[in-house]
Write a protein that holds these residues in place. Structure first.
Motif, PDB file in Angstrom:
ATOM      1  N   TYR A   1      -1.630 -17.562  22.645  1.00  0.00           N
ATOM      2  CA  TYR A   1      -1.726 -18.818  21.895  1.00  0.00           C
ATOM      3  C   TYR A   1      -1.421 -18.603  20.420  1.00  0.00           C
ATOM      4  O   TYR A   1      -0.786 -19.448  19.776  1.00  0.00           O
ATOM      5  CB  TYR A   1      -3.120 -19.398  22.079  1.00  0.00           C
ATOM      6  CG  TYR A   1      -3.288 -20.781  21.491  1.00  0.00           C
ATOM      7  CD1 TYR A   1      -2.334 -21.754  21.696  1.00  0.00           C
ATOM      8  CD2 TYR A   1      -4.416 -21.116  20.743  1.00  0.00           C
ATOM      9  CE1 TYR A   1      -2.480 -23.030  21.163  1.00  0.00           C
ATOM     10  CE2 TYR A   1      -4.573 -22.376  20.210  1.00  0.00           C
ATOM     11  CZ  TYR A   1      -3.602 -23.330  20.420  1.00  0.00           C
ATOM     12  OH  TYR A   1      -3.750 -24.584  19.887  1.00  0.00           O
ATOM     13  N   LEU A   2      -1.862 -17.464  19.876  1.00  0.00           N
ATOM     14  CA  LEU A   2      -1.589 -17.168  18.475  1.00  0.00           C
ATOM     15  C   LEU A   2      -0.083 -17.057  18.234  1.00  0.00           C
ATOM     16  O   LEU A   2       0.437 -17.586  17.246  1.00  0.00           O
ATOM     17  CB  LEU A   2      -2.286 -15.868  18.071  1.00  0.00           C
ATOM     18  CG  LEU A   2      -2.059 -15.393  16.629  1.00  0.00           C
ATOM     19  CD1 LEU A   2      -2.581 -16.427  15.642  1.00  0.00           C
ATOM     20  CD2 LEU A   2      -2.732 -14.046  16.392  1.00  0.00           C
ATOM     21  N   LEU A   3       0.617 -16.369  19.129  1.00  0.00           N
ATOM     22  CA  LEU A   3       2.069 -16.262  18.996  1.00  0.00           C
ATOM     23  C   LEU A   3       2.719 -17.643  19.002  1.00  0.00           C
ATOM     24  O   LEU A   3       3.638 -17.921  18.224  1.00  0.00           O
ATOM     25  CB  LEU A   3       2.638 -15.410  20.125  1.00  0.00           C
ATOM     26  CG  LEU A   3       2.296 -13.913  20.111  1.00  0.00           C
ATOM     27  CD1 LEU A   3       2.849 -13.237  21.356  1.00  0.00           C
ATOM     28  CD2 LEU A   3       2.824 -13.238  18.860  1.00  0.00           C
ATOM     29  N   ALA A   4       2.231 -18.518  19.898  1.00  0.00           N
ATOM     30  CA  ALA A   4       2.786 -19.866  19.975  1.00  0.00           C
ATOM     31  C   ALA A   4       2.516 -20.649  18.698  1.00  0.00           C
ATOM     32  O   ALA A   4       3.401 -21.339  18.178  1.00  0.00           O
ATOM     33  CB  ALA A   4       2.207 -20.599  21.183  1.00  0.00           C
ATOM     34  N   CYS A   5       1.291 -20.546  18.189  1.00  0.00           N
ATOM     35  CA  CYS A   5       0.932 -21.294  16.976  1.00  0.00           C
ATOM     36  C   CYS A   5       1.712 -20.817  15.756  1.00  0.00           C
ATOM     37  O   CYS A   5       2.069 -21.609  14.889  1.00  0.00           O
ATOM     38  CB  CYS A   5      -0.574 -21.173  16.714  1.00  0.00           C
ATOM     39  SG  CYS A   5      -1.589 -22.130  17.848  1.00  0.00           S
ATOM     40  N   ILE A   6       1.963 -19.506  15.692  1.00  0.00           N
ATOM     41  CA  ILE A   6       2.767 -18.988  14.588  1.00  0.00           C
ATOM     42  C   ILE A   6       4.211 -19.465  14.716  1.00  0.00           C
ATOM     43  O   ILE A   6       4.890 -19.748  13.723  1.00  0.00           O
ATOM     44  CB  ILE A   6       2.700 -17.449  14.558  1.00  0.00           C
ATOM     45  CG1 ILE A   6       1.274 -16.986  14.217  1.00  0.00           C
ATOM     46  CG2 ILE A   6       3.678 -16.887  13.532  1.00  0.00           C
ATOM     47  CD1 ILE A   6       1.078 -15.486  14.324  1.00  0.00           C
ATOM     48  N   ALA A   7       4.686 -19.572  15.970  1.00  0.00           N
ATOM     49  CA  ALA A   7       6.075 -19.973  16.202  1.00  0.00           C
ATOM     50  C   ALA A   7       6.309 -21.464  15.993  1.00  0.00           C
ATOM     51  O   ALA A   7       7.422 -21.880  15.649  1.00  0.00           O
ATOM     52  CB  ALA A   7       6.487 -19.585  17.623  1.00  0.00           C
TER      53      ALA A   7
END
Length: 620
Positions: free
Chosen positions: A111-117
């Motif tokens: 989820y963190l990767l998605a939110c950063i992206a």
């Protein structure tokens, strides 16, 4: 559905038991709805209509209804969680409370990767529209069958937009919510006006000619949900829970905002836009043969489809307003998403999964250190995939990983923390939980093999970070042993990913690489070896966290490789009906495993103890 269970107020997960730092409660109901709508009316309304049409043709209209139904079921779990324990970054906090560190880390990392992206995706959309309207700027180009940002011009403009998002977030959630409220009004008016104008140029042949209403088949309707960027339109359902720790009266505000801003509004707007766009397609002006739905992705309209549709319909005067919104809508969404990414980072830090320094707040209550880190990583995300059309499917799938765990968490809390007040208590919790879990799995599955193998491969790189940081920091394993394990696994994983030949390959395997059998064997062996090695070097408490969360690995590995052999995958040996039945049975088994795996974590025990003490004092 809603039924108060107690007059007592549940503790707030931001306080005391989970972290000593408290965010300010400054966001009211109207602002919560505005934040949700701001997310839904971002880059998706500008580009998703074309992308969905390339996946399913006119039948993409139905994809929006499918997505609304799915998120309505999934959102039921978030209603109970968000009102029982309102907290910022709830989507990474709840798994930690219910299933411990391992499941929380895997879930949170994806989820963190998605939110950063996501802020990167919104910035890409702004630059794409600018480049489509003024090609002489050299911001976009066509490459490998899609539209990409150019280097240096397009990507540097994207960098500048991300920097603006950072500055705005530094001033806190209150400014973001209040300013966004007025921006949202504008963002509501323009999309509605756009689809009404496009409908005046309706060409009904586009809905029935050229292969009929479903020229790509009915299965494409489902594939468009994830692959067509439709998932983004309903992310407001979970966004509301993310800002629960900063919401005024969250027990009242959260459910209303989820239903109005997260489901109803985006469904009406996007269905209108999809109908209007399909009816307004001028095949000659777009530069593709009539009925070549897939060809729209490389057509003259690919960079700014709605702008081109409005102009082709004869409303040149309105195109200037639409272009203004094409810049404002994604920018406002990117602003909110960057703030959300910083709160997810803050929450993972509060969980002990990232350094404590990321919890530092400025005087306006914003997690400024987390903002700096998230923005810095975001700059890097522009480079490997500089295209909204390619990046959107990957990020949407990574986000759906996070939706899977909500339903099991609800039932774990019911079993282990029954005393906590639940202003909204789900009836038939097993039915809604199981249904939400299975639908989440299908949404991931529909993204397809090419997207899923890329997302899962990158997400699995979070495992060595868990071993070398989280496990060591909590005293569950020694730093030397964990460090060696992390280095060995990372090296092996990079080799496996390279030899597989599927990473960022455009959906086709690079020639001369491993067969799917060898790739699958290496993939599974590496994952199992990591878990076994971590189990051996961990103490009893570390093993408890590992045991409670291990179900996430077979869950996502199985669904990923099933998509390879699906009728729409490269292997295409399993029929759609058979693969669907397999996925339903498998998902049901994983759901009940996940529910049984939950345990009374220290953090949840602290929260329940705090509540019991408060209730005792109140009764006295």
């Amino acid at each position: 559905m809603s039924r108060p269970s107690s007059d007592a107020q549940p503790p707030i997960a931001d306080d005391g038991a989970t972290t000593t730092l408290s965010m300010k409660r400054t966001i009211g109901l109207t602002s919560l709805i505005g934040l949700s709508i701001s997310i839904t009316i971002g880059s998706g309304w500008l580009l998703a209509t074309l992308l969905a049409a390339t996946k399913a043709g006119p039948a993409s209209i139905l994809s929006w209804f499918v997505a609304a139904f799915i998120f309505s079921i999934i959102g039921v779990s978030w209603l109970e969680l968000g009102t029982m324990l309102p907290c910022s970054g709830g989507s990474v906090r709840y798994p930690r409370l219910s299933h411990g560190a391992f499941a929380s880390w895997f879930n949170g990392f994806a989820y963190l990767l998605a939110c950063i992206a996501l802020p990167v995706i919104e910035a890409q959309a702004v630059v794409t529209y600018l480049g489509g309207r003024w090609p002489e700027l050299g911001l976009v180009a066509h490459q490998s069958g899609t539209t990409i940002l150019t280097w240096p011009a397009g990507i540097l403009v994207g960098f500048a937009l991300l920097a603006v998002f950072f500055v705005l977030n530094i001033f806190g959630a209150a400014l973001m919510a209040e300013s966004n409220k007025w921006v949202t009004i504008w963002k509501c008016v323009i999309p509605v006006a756009t689809f009404l104008l496009m409908m005046t140029a309706m060409n009904t042949e586009n809905f029935s000619a050229y292969g009929g209403f479903a020229p790509m088949g009915w299965a494409a309707v489902l594939g468009a949900v994830s692959g067509g960027g439709i998932v983004f339109a309903f992310n407001g359902v979970r966004l509301i829970a993310e800002f629960g720790g900063e919401a005024i009266n969250p027990r009242r505000s959260l459910p209303i905002a989820m239903i109005v801003g997260g489901i109803a509004f985006p469904l009406v707007v996007y269905v209108g836009l999809q109908i209007g766009f399909i009816g307004a397609i001028d095949w000659t002006d777009a530069g593709v043969a009539p009925g070549d739905w897939a060809g729209l992705i490389t057509s003259n309209w690919s960079a700014s489809p709605l702008l081109d549709a409005v102009m082709a319909a004869g409303f040149t005067w309105f195109s200037y307003l639409l272009l203004t919104d094409a810049l404002l809508s994604p920018a406002a969404s990117g602003w909110v998403w960057l703030g959300l990414g910083s709160r997810v980072t803050y929450s993972m830090s509060a969980n002990g999964e990232l350094p404590r320094g990321l919890q530092r707040l400025n005087r306006r209550g914003s997690p400024w250190v987390a903002l700096v880190v998230v923005t810095g990583i975001g700059f890097l995300f522009f480079l490997p995939v500089p295209s909204w059309y390619v990046f959107v499917g990957m990020v949407a799938t990574a986000m759906m990983f996070n939706y899977v765990i909500a339903a099991p968490s609800v039932q774990v809390f019911r079993r282990l923390a029954p005393q906590l007040p639940r202003p909204i208590r789900i009836p038939a919790v097993t039915f809604f939980g199981l249904a939400g879990f299975i639908l989440s799995m299908f949404t991931i599955y529909w993204a397809g093999w090419a997207t899923m193998i890329n997302v899962l491969t990158v997400t699995m790189l979070g495992l060595p970070i868990y071993a070398s940081y989280s496990s060591v920091k909590n005293g569950w394993s020694r730093s030397t042993q964990s460090g060696v394990l992390s280095i060995v696994f990372t090296a092996a994983w990079v080799i496996i990913a390279h030899q597989g030949g599927w990473m960022f390959s455009g959906g086709k395997q690079v020639t001369g690489h491993w067969s799917i059998g060898t790739y699958l064997a290496a993939f599974v062996v590496a994952a199992v070896a990591f878990v076994v090695a971590l189990w051996v070097i961990s103490n009893g408490e570390g093993r408890q966290h590992l045991k409670a969360g291990i179900w996430v690995l077979p869950t996502f590995i199985f669904v990923t490789f099933l998509s390879y052999w699906d009728v729409n995958g490269p292997g295409h040996v399993i029929s759609g009906l058979t693969s669907s039945l397999i996925l339903v049975v498998f998902s049901a088994g994983m759901y009940f495993w996940a529910v049984r795996s939950g345990f009374l974590t220290k953090e949840l025990a602290d929260i329940t103890h705090e509540y019991d003490e408060t209730k005792t004092v109140a009764l006295a």
